[in-house]
Scaffold this active site. Structure first.
Site, PDB file in Angstrom:
ATOM      1  N   GLU A 215      -9.137   4.690  -0.635  1.00 22.27           N
ATOM      2  CA  GLU A 215      -9.444   5.279   0.952  1.00 22.27           C
ATOM      3  C   GLU A 215      -8.237   5.948   1.401  1.00 22.27           C
ATOM      4  OE1 GLU A 215      -7.615   1.112   3.194  1.00 22.27           O
ATOM      5  OE2 GLU A 215      -9.099   0.858   1.503  1.00 22.27           O
TER       6      GLU A 215
ATOM      7  N   GLU B 145      -7.632  -6.176  -3.007  1.00 22.35           N
ATOM      8  CA  GLU B 145      -6.870  -4.872  -2.691  1.00 22.35           C
ATOM      9  C   GLU B 145      -5.597  -4.898  -3.267  1.00 22.35           C
ATOM     10  OE1 GLU B 145      -7.396  -1.491   0.590  1.00 22.35           O
ATOM     11  OE2 GLU B 145      -6.834  -3.475   1.099  1.00 22.35           O
TER      12      GLU B 145
ATOM     13  N   GLU C  33     -13.267  -9.145   8.615  1.00 25.14           N
ATOM     14  CA  GLU C  33     -12.268  -8.772   9.114  1.00 25.14           C
ATOM     15  C   GLU C  33     -11.525  -9.625   9.902  1.00 25.14           C
ATOM     16  OE1 GLU C  33      -8.697  -7.538   9.159  1.00 25.14           O
ATOM     17  OE2 GLU C  33     -10.009  -6.118   8.063  1.00 25.14           O
TER      18      GLU C  33
ATOM     19  N   HIS D 221     -18.883  -8.880   5.395  1.00 22.06           N
ATOM     20  CA  HIS D 221     -17.704  -8.447   5.627  1.00 22.06           C
ATOM     21  C   HIS D 221     -16.944  -9.246   6.906  1.00 22.06           C
ATOM     22  CE1 HIS D 221     -14.501  -5.554   7.337  1.00 22.06           C
ATOM     23  NE2 HIS D 221     -14.173  -5.802   6.282  1.00 22.06           N
TER      24      HIS D 221
ATOM     25  N   GLU E 228       0.776  -1.175   0.082  1.00 21.11           N
ATOM     26  CA  GLU E 228       0.062   0.026  -0.097  1.00 21.11           C
ATOM     27  C   GLU E 228       0.677   1.344  -0.117  1.00 21.11           C
ATOM     28  OE1 GLU E 228      -2.896  -0.405   3.038  1.00 21.11           O
ATOM     29  OE2 GLU E 228      -3.781  -2.029   2.096  1.00 21.11           O
TER      30      GLU E 228
ATOM     31  N   GLU F  52      -5.859  -6.679   1.764  1.00 19.32           N
ATOM     32  CA  GLU F  52      -4.624  -6.860   2.600  1.00 19.32           C
ATOM     33  C   GLU F  52      -4.047  -8.172   2.294  1.00 19.32           C
ATOM     34  OE1 GLU F  52      -7.154  -3.732   4.254  1.00 19.32           O
ATOM     35  OE2 GLU F  52      -7.309  -5.794   4.885  1.00 19.32           O
TER      36      GLU F  52
END
Length: 702
Positions: A509, A503, A416, A414, A175, A485
């Protein structure tokens, strides 16, 4: 996936040769791409690549350092044989940028035997018209069973000090913002130290870079180095010798410093080298995809690319929170969490997003922060954070499910993990049963934080196997998946077409919680990160300033460029990322997001230059509609677009969404204009792009 034999398929076995060291080289050519392979005087495998008359990769060594006896498995080889083959066929992806893909290559398989140890190694090359791939194969043999790779010694000796677009070689993140420099100038230390907005950074080699690595030579060649079919092996980074201009494979280690645990027979991923004298060829290459195995899925009719909205940007920009409470260790008099009043994933708010999706024919709604655990989810290297089935008190699963179903909207789960892959694997069956019960057809996973098992890295062999395992298990349960990630993709969406996107790069973001993405960022991504597969970039931000309580924070594009990203940044899963009220304020511009599809029959790269500009036209799946996206960096330019791809003799209505008068990403980002005109295959469009700007065009038959 459907396989056909419209083109000839031939397999040609060569004569075996038995000699200690081959004096002559093995050659393999396809179009302008030429591979040369041989053994040097020390019996070291050496390869080189040229394009036409231009050298691309100078003679470069190959091989391994094995752990158990600290032996070099890179010298003292004899060539015992070579086989040649060729393939030319057509296959149809479940979804993609084109409805069919040609897989056309010539193959060379070289059999090597290390004289001292008796160990066997095969090197397999496949040469395509736009580059090549090669991998190592360890045959079943008496001299090698279970073994540990301490290092892979593959080299890429560059023919020049190329202009290079790079991010640091980090074991845990992709990133970073991109740096453009000469190869000889690569040094990531300052960038790594300054990138405090990235949650976890582990980049011990200041001269290492990630793949896909994009380069341009002084004499006009475009060169990309990456890998394909990354399974049961760590990701490959590249260590840069700035003096010799040699890149060496640098594998991500595990918790004890080893690179890979293998058992013969086995093979490595493919190392890929793409080359052309046209930048557009990089973006249309299917070589990485072709080097992956066909689909393992028995059925695919349940896989549906989609657009979606979600309870996400409001949390990224600070309007609401993922957590239900601000006090992870405090309870109210009733023994429950103390609500903070700012929790985004509440029933009423989620219904608002469902209403917006239904009214605008958006297929799905993603909700983050719906399940308990967000009060203490990050930074503590905690293993048991989430259980993936227990909602917060203000999130009524049944009511939301029933409401979404009544509106014809799909809910996106979702999950996480906070980096705790062990916890997720233990609970994956339970989580998928929960999704099936409540009608979720897809899931977005996340791996923010340090990885558990502790000491493992996001891009190491253990996690590579975890990502593939998760894709395979969700496929068994007819769930589509979007991973955040993770390691950067390597074309495995062909093998697991339920793996719609991920991603693995610096997404939109970062404009919400950091200094943002430079105006050239989106002109680099297609040549780097997207070479391996689609990215969930989350485009479509319409309120470019004033969305944050941090003074001066803004999105580094114009509004029109955000529209164009739906075409230039390919993904079968595209988010309309902004808040519903910001779209309502620009409903005329939002029409492009309503119209633009996420699955295509044809793609034409009309013009491209990495770091500068990209213009792409795509034809909607099973329809005659075309969509064009044009973007630029910080410099204004005019994109000249020929519409010769349209059907001859047919009239179309083009709706043009472009930067308005005085538009500028920094000073006037929300200025845009919309116009219509009748066009045909002989028409040309001159699209004025503002600094940091873009244009989007929908073209529909009259």
């Amino acid at each position: 996936m459907l396989m056909t034999n419209r083109y000839f398929v031939c397999l040609c076995l060569a004569v075996f040769f038995f000699c200690p060291v081959r004096a002559q080289d093995e050659l393999l050519e396809m179009g302008k791409v030429k591979l040369t392979f041989g053994l040097d005087a020390q019996g070291k495998p050496v390869y080189s690549v040229s394009y036409g008359e231009k050298p691309v990769i100078l003679p470069s060594k190959m091989g391994f350092l094995l752990k158990e006896d600290d032996s070099l498995f890179s010298a003292g080889f004899a060539m015992t044989g070579a086989e040649r083959a060729a393939l030319d066929t057509i296959w149809s992806p479940v979804w993609g940028e084109t409805k069919s893909i040609r897989d056309h290559y010539k193959e060379l398989r070289v059999h090597l035997r290390q004289v001292r140890s008796g160990r066997l190694l095969d090197v397999v090359f496949r040469v395509f018209e736009d580059g090549l791939g090669f991998r190592y194969e360890f045959p079943k043999q008496q001299a090698l069973h279970y073994f540990i790779v301490a290092n892979e010694l593959t080299e890429f000796h560059l023919a020049g000090d190329h202009k290079t677009f790079w991010i640091p070689g980090d074991f845990d993140t992709n990133e970073y913002p991109y740096t453009t420099s000469r190869v000889s100038e690569i040094d990531n230390a300052a960038l790594v130290a300054a990138s405090t907005a990235i949650a976890v950074r582990v980049a011990p080699d200041r001269y290492a870079v990630q793949t896909p690595l994009m380069m341009k030579s002084a004499d006009g060649l475009y060169l990309n180095i990456h890998e394909a079919a990354l399974v049961n092996y760590p990701a490959m980074q590249l260590h840069v010798d700035r003096a010799s201009l040699t890149l060496t494979s640098a594998l991500v280690p595990d918790a004890v410093g080893n690179k890979a645990y293998l058992h013969a027979p086995c093979h490595t991923p493919w190392r890929t080298i793409l080359v052309s004298d046209r930048a557009a060829d990089m973006l249309t290459s299917k070589t990485i995809l072709n080097l992956n195995e066909p689909s393992k899925l028995k059925t695919t009719d349940w896989i549906h690319p989609m657009k979606f909205v979600g309870v996400w940007w409001e949390m990224q920009s600070g309007k609401s929170t993922w957590s239900y409470s601000d006090y992870p260790d405090s309870l109210n008099a009733s023994g429950g969490l103390i609500p903070n009043g700012r929790h985004g994933a509440n029933t009423a708010n989620v219904k608002r997003y469902i209403d917006f999706a239904a009214a605008n024919h958006i297929g799905g709604v993603l909700v983050e922060g719906w399940n308990v655990g967000w009060e203490d989810w990050f930074g503590n290297w905690k293993e048991n954070v989430f259980d993936f089935v227990t909602p917060y008190p203000d999130f009524d699963v049944r009511a939301i499910t029933d409401y979404a179903r009544s509106k014809g909207v799909a809910m996106i789960m979702h999950n996480e993990t906070s980096g705790s892959a062990t916890n997720y694997e233990r609970q994956l069956d339970t989580a998928m049963a929960f999704m099936r019960r409540w009608g979720y057809s897809s899931v977005k996973t996340g791996y923010v934080g340090r990885i558990i098992p502790r000491g493992e890295h996001h891009d190491g062999q253990w996690m590579i196997n975890h990502y593939v395992y998760t894709a395979a298990r969700t496929a068994e349960n007819h769930l589509m998946i979007d991973e955040h990630e993770p390691v950067r993709p390597t074309g495995l969406q062909r093998t697991y077409p339920n793996w719609l996107a991920c991603e693995a790069a610096r997404g939109n973001e970062y404009n919400a919680f950091s200094d943002g993405n430079a105006p050239d960022h989106e002109t680099i991504l297609p040549f780097t990160r997207l070479m391996g597969g689609p990215m969930d970039y989350t485009p479509g931000i319409f309120r470019m300033r004033g969305y944050s309580n941090v003074p001066g924070r803004q999105v580094h594009t114009t509004l029109a460029k955000q529209l164009a990203l739906y075409v230039t940044l390919y993904s079968p899963l595209q988010m309309a990322a902004d808040l519903p009220e910001n779209y309502t304020a620009h409903d005329d511009a939002f029409q492009f997001i309503r119209d633009v599809p996420v699955d295509w029959d044809d793609t034409r790269v009309l013009e491209a230059e990495p770091g500068d500009y990209i213009t792409i036209a795509r034809k909607e799946k099973a329809k005659d509609n075309w969509f064009v996206g044009a973007i630029t960096d910080e410099r204004a330019r005019i994109a000249e677009v020929s519409l010769s791809f349209l059907d001859k003799g047919r009239k179309y209505r083009a709706t043009i969404y472009k930067d308005g008068a005085g538009a500028d990403w920094k000073s006037n980002p929300e200025a845009y204009s919309i116009g219509t005109m009748t066009v045909d295959s002989g028409s040309r469009l001159s699209l004025q792009l503002a600094p940091g700007g873009g244009a989007a065009v929908s073209i529909m038959p009259l």
